[in-house]
Design a protein around this motif. Structure first.
Motif, mmCIF file in Angstrom:
data_model
loop_
_atom_site.group_PDB
_atom_site.id
_atom_site.type_symbol
_atom_site.label_atom_id
_atom_site.label_comp_id
_atom_site.label_asym_id
_atom_site.label_seq_id
_atom_site.Cartn_x
_atom_site.Cartn_y
_atom_site.Cartn_z
ATOM 1 N N LEU A 42 0.822 -1.213 0.000
ATOM 2 C CA LEU A 42 0.000 0.000 0.000
ATOM 3 C C LEU A 42 0.852 1.258 0.000
ATOM 4 O O LEU A 42 0.605 2.203 -0.739
ATOM 5 N N PHE A 43 1.887 1.254 0.840
ATOM 6 C CA PHE A 43 2.724 2.437 0.988
ATOM 7 C C PHE A 43 3.437 2.774 -0.317
ATOM 8 O O PHE A 43 3.431 3.921 -0.769
ATOM 9 N N MET A 44 4.023 1.755 -0.978
ATOM 10 C CA MET A 44 4.782 2.044 -2.201
ATOM 11 C C MET A 44 3.863 2.520 -3.310
ATOM 12 O O MET A 44 4.163 3.492 -4.007
ATOM 13 N N PHE A 99 11.751 6.418 -11.456
ATOM 14 C CA PHE A 99 10.902 5.452 -10.760
ATOM 15 C C PHE A 99 11.750 4.427 -10.007
ATOM 16 O O PHE A 99 11.434 4.066 -8.874
ATOM 17 N N ALA A 100 12.826 3.971 -10.654
ATOM 18 C CA ALA A 100 13.686 2.985 -9.996
ATOM 19 C C ALA A 100 14.282 3.573 -8.724
ATOM 20 O O ALA A 100 14.253 2.940 -7.662
ATOM 21 N N LEU A 117 14.448 3.657 -2.767
ATOM 22 C CA LEU A 117 14.391 4.411 -1.510
ATOM 23 C C LEU A 117 13.183 4.002 -0.672
ATOM 24 O O LEU A 117 13.284 3.794 0.534
ATOM 25 N N LEU A 118 12.016 3.865 -1.331
ATOM 26 C CA LEU A 118 10.813 3.509 -0.579
ATOM 27 C C LEU A 118 10.928 2.092 -0.028
ATOM 28 O O LEU A 118 10.536 1.823 1.110
ATOM 29 N N ALA A 119 11.487 1.173 -0.843
ATOM 30 C CA ALA A 119 11.583 -0.220 -0.405
ATOM 31 C C ALA A 119 12.479 -0.344 0.828
ATOM 32 O O ALA A 119 12.153 -1.078 1.762
ATOM 33 N N VAL A 136 16.237 -12.732 -1.507
ATOM 34 C CA VAL A 136 15.400 -13.456 -2.459
ATOM 35 C C VAL A 136 14.667 -12.485 -3.378
ATOM 36 O O VAL A 136 14.505 -12.719 -4.570
ATOM 37 N N VAL A 137 14.227 -11.349 -2.819
ATOM 38 C CA VAL A 137 13.506 -10.373 -3.634
ATOM 39 C C VAL A 137 14.470 -9.610 -4.544
ATOM 40 O O VAL A 137 14.196 -9.389 -5.721
ATOM 41 N N VAL A 138 15.631 -9.229 -3.996
ATOM 42 C CA VAL A 138 16.531 -8.344 -4.733
ATOM 43 C C VAL A 138 17.370 -9.091 -5.774
ATOM 44 O O VAL A 138 17.615 -8.579 -6.869
ATOM 45 N N ALA A 139 17.777 -10.336 -5.463
ATOM 46 C CA ALA A 139 18.697 -11.056 -6.345
ATOM 47 C C ALA A 139 18.215 -11.165 -7.798
ATOM 48 O O ALA A 139 18.979 -10.850 -8.715
#
Lengths: 416, 300
Positions: free
Chosen positions: B82-84, B218-219, B224-226, B281-284
């Motif tokens: 929701l926040f992102m 956007f990236a 930053l938000l993540a 796992v998410v970033v790789a």
């Protein structure tokens, strides 16, 4: 290159001389004390100890760190890292167990014997600083945790008087509600949700059940009808708090009682500091009592000071001066008068304390009233796990007593 | 000839490598060293002080059955999504609006960016007071005559997580706006003119031309938000203290509470390790994809 080498050598020399200048020989009996007493009332009470230490020939170096957990973390990290403070504050209980197990604390056996602690301190308080027959900390005070504080004007407006037992309590709560006053000023944070649960547990269930819950962690006891009554009473109390209670700070809840907007608050005796700061007097503007259905039970917590193993004779001397100053009955009484607690030593003169403290001192002359608090019986890991469950139960009306009991049972059976 | 060129390249790189060595060493010791220590402690039975009694994956088993940890995971997922979404959308809309050459642009920019200069502790406290049903908006509505108005999300276990989203979007939207505005200003005016000549409506220019050109902005905003999602801690402490009950607990707060207040190093480090693995796992895959794209670009 050569120039930078010279500069480096210069810096090193400078560092060496500074270190030399800071060597302890210059200041006699210098003691660094880590504690978390930062509020106005707290620092005023700590000053009693600092002054007593200074008078006995020491130099008190104050290291106040806001927040109990932060202060303890800093003190423990430094002790483990080999740079211990001279003295550090803990709550009476199991917070320093790991330090004792790792042989990092000096014992105070000699002082305990000389001052005959066994005769002048309540046995649970002495037991809380004793490990394998050695005393590892100086108890300085006793805080009662299961007080009810009443707003006398609010009670008068509702046509009620101070309750004598738990049945009375609900009559009074109903009268307050009918008069449009928030019956119970509550601070909905996990610690205080556990605090109210403990007050209910010892008040409705009794001292023995309290010890079986936190001390023995007795799974069989959880299935009794008596324990069920405790849970039901705890849930019943939820109907008497206001919508703004979740997340509220305990002192904001006290303010509601002080202003007469709420009828009562269940809190430790540190709440008296707020009444005093608002110019209110115990017995006149506000009432205080402990409610228990089977004989008076006073939940005793408090504060102690522990002393890491000294690195040299100088530190040892400072520690022994401080231990002696903190054990002195007159100093303990003067400290408690400011702190709102009662002295750990029962032979101290309590005539200078407020009405509530004098009442508590009177109750404690009967050993049956001396109930060791939660922190004296269970390690922080267990306390925390139970606290989460109690907090969930308080805030989630759909969680049944059966689910709560089962989850508590699971925590009890875990090895900690 | 080739060998000489290689030697030359190494030779020219050597000073740079020497200069970077201390930083690299610090990074290795600090990141890899402390990370492996954390992972190791999570496999022991450590309490308040670290010990070396190996207990295998027992802490992870305890963690998997811990209601508060499970609630923290669910909360951070809801919060993150929701926040992102909200921060990116609102931030972009604010930037697009300001980019229309509005009057008092610099004033508006400062106003929108202002919340970002607040610490999370201040943000949390302010929102807590505003959302408190006995002090804030709800009381205000009651006082001006709307007796039936209800806005008590902060004290409702099933709604409280959305109040954290509101406060953090308020905090971060201005920053996203600043990044997006820089991106928008970087778009060549000629492109706008060309699209207008073709008679495209403004919204289509944004969606099909401008936004794809702003991938970089956007990236940046997403990264930053993540990170602020993963490290969400102080806002929860200041605003709700994890409550009511355990309804607004988050993973970082779990780790901090178990590290210090509860003297349970092993469980805290097990939670921290789980957080690390999740992030990896998410970033790789994303990292891998970026790397491949860069290589492809190199070949082309």
């Amino acid at each position: 290159m050569i120039r930078s080498a010279t500069a480096l050598a210069g810096i090193l020399t400078l560092l060496a001389t500074t270190a030399h200048a800071q060597a302890p020989s210059a200041t006699p009996a210098r003691a660094e004390v880590i504690h978390w007493w930062t509020s106005a009332g707290e620092s005023a009470s700590l000053k009693v100890f600092a002054d007593a230490f200074t008078k006995a020939g020491g130099t008190w170096v104050d290291n106040a760190i806001a927040g109990g957990a932060n202060a303890r973390a800093a003190a423990i990290n430094r002790t483990v890292g080999g740079d211990p403070p001279t003295a550090m504050q803990f709550n009476t209980g199991k917070q320093f167990d790991d330090l004792v197990e790792n042989n990092l604390l000096a014992n105070v056996d000699a002082l305990a014997k000389a001052e005959n602690w066994a005769a002048v301190m309540p046995p649970p308080i002495l037991a809380a600083v004793t490990r394998d027959g050695h005393q590892y900390a100086v108890p300085v005070n006793i805080h009662g945790q299961n007080w009810f504080f009443f707003s006398n004007p609010a009670l008068a407006r509702a046509g009620a008087t101070s309750p004598q037992n738990w049945t009375d309590l609900f009559t009074v709560l109903d009268k307050l509600k009918a008069a449009g006053i928030t019956p119970l000023a509550f601070s909905g944070q996990k610690t205080w949700e556990r605090g109210l649960f403990n007050t209910t547990l010892v008040g409705v269930g009794g001292a023995d059940m309290f010890a079986r819950f936190w001390g023995k962690r007795d799974v069989a006891m959880l299935k009794t009808a008596e324990f069920r009554k405790v849970i039901d009473t705890y849930r019943k109390l939820h109907a008497y708090v206001d919508a703004g209670s979740p997340g509220r700070n305990w002192n904001d809840a006290t303010t509601l009682v002080i202003q007469g907007k709420a009828g009562m608050q269940v809190m430790g005796d540190w709440a008296k500091g707020e009444f005093t700061a608002a110019g209110q007097i115990a017995g006149k503007d506000y009432g205080c009592t402990v409610l228990s259905d089977s004989g008076t039970s006073y939940l005793m917590g408090g504060d102690v000071f522990a002393f890491p193993k000294p690195k040299n004779a100088e530190v040892a001397r400072a520690q022994s001066i401080m231990e002696k100053a903190m054990t002195d009955p007159a100093t303990q009484a003067a400290f408690s008068a400011k702190k709102g607690s009662i002295p750990a030593r029962q032979d101290a003169d309590v005539s200078g304390l407020d009405e509530c403290a004098r009442k508590a001192h009177g109750w404690l002359q009967d050993v049956k009233a001396q109930v060791p608090a939660n922190e004296l019986l269970s390690p922080p890991a267990v306390t925390g796990a139970i606290e989460d469950l109690v907090s969930q139960f308080w805030n989630d009306p759909s969680m049944t007593p059966e689910v709560l009991t089962a989850k508590i049972g699971a925590v009890f059976s875990q090895s900690f | 000839m080739v060998a000489a060129a290689k030697r030359l390249r190494i030779g020219s790189r050597l000073p740079a490598q020497i200069a970077l060595a201390p930083a690299l060493l610090i990074a290795l010791v600090l990141y890899c060293g402390t990370t492996s220590w954390t992972v190791w402690i999570s496999l022991t039975s450590s309490r308040m002080l670290p010990n070396s009694v190996f207990v295998g994956l027992r802490q992870y088993d305890v963690l998997a059955n811990n209601d508060r940890w499970l609630a923290s995971i669910a909360n951070i997922a809801t919060f993150g999504a929701l926040f992102m979404t909200a921060a990116l959308t609102i931030g972009f809309l604010l930037a697009a609006m300001i980019d229309q050459k509005v009057r008092a642009e610099s004033l508006l920019r400062s106003v929108f960016l202002y919340p970002f200069s607040m610490s999370f502790i201040v943000t949390g406290l302010a929102w807590r007071w505003m959302l408190d049903p006995t002090l804030g908006f709800e009381k205000l509505l009651h006082d001006i005559g709307f007796a039936d108005a209800h806005f008590d999300w902060i004290v409702r276990p099933d709604r409280v997580i959305y109040t954290l989203v509101i406060a953090s979007v308020w905090h971060a939207a201005g920053l996203v706006m600043a990044i997006m505005l820089a991106g928008l200003r970087g778009v060549d005016r000629e492109i706008w003119n060309a699209a207008r000549v073709d008679g495209l409506p403004t919204w289509r220019i944004f969606v099909f031309i401008i936004i794809p050109m702003m991938r970089g902005s956007f990236a940046t905003a997403c990264v930053l938000l993540a990170t602020s999602v993963v490290k969400l801690y102080d806002l929860s402490v200041a605003m709700t203290n994890g409550g009511p009950g355990i309804a607004s607990e988050v993973p970082a707060k779990f780790v901090m509470d178990y590290l210090f207040e509860r003297g349970n190093l092993a469980l805290a480090t097990a939670a921290a390790t789980t957080m690390l693995i999740t992030v990896v796992v998410v970033v790789a895959p994303w990292y891998h994809w970026q790397g491949r794209k860069a290589r492809m670009a190199g070949i082309a």
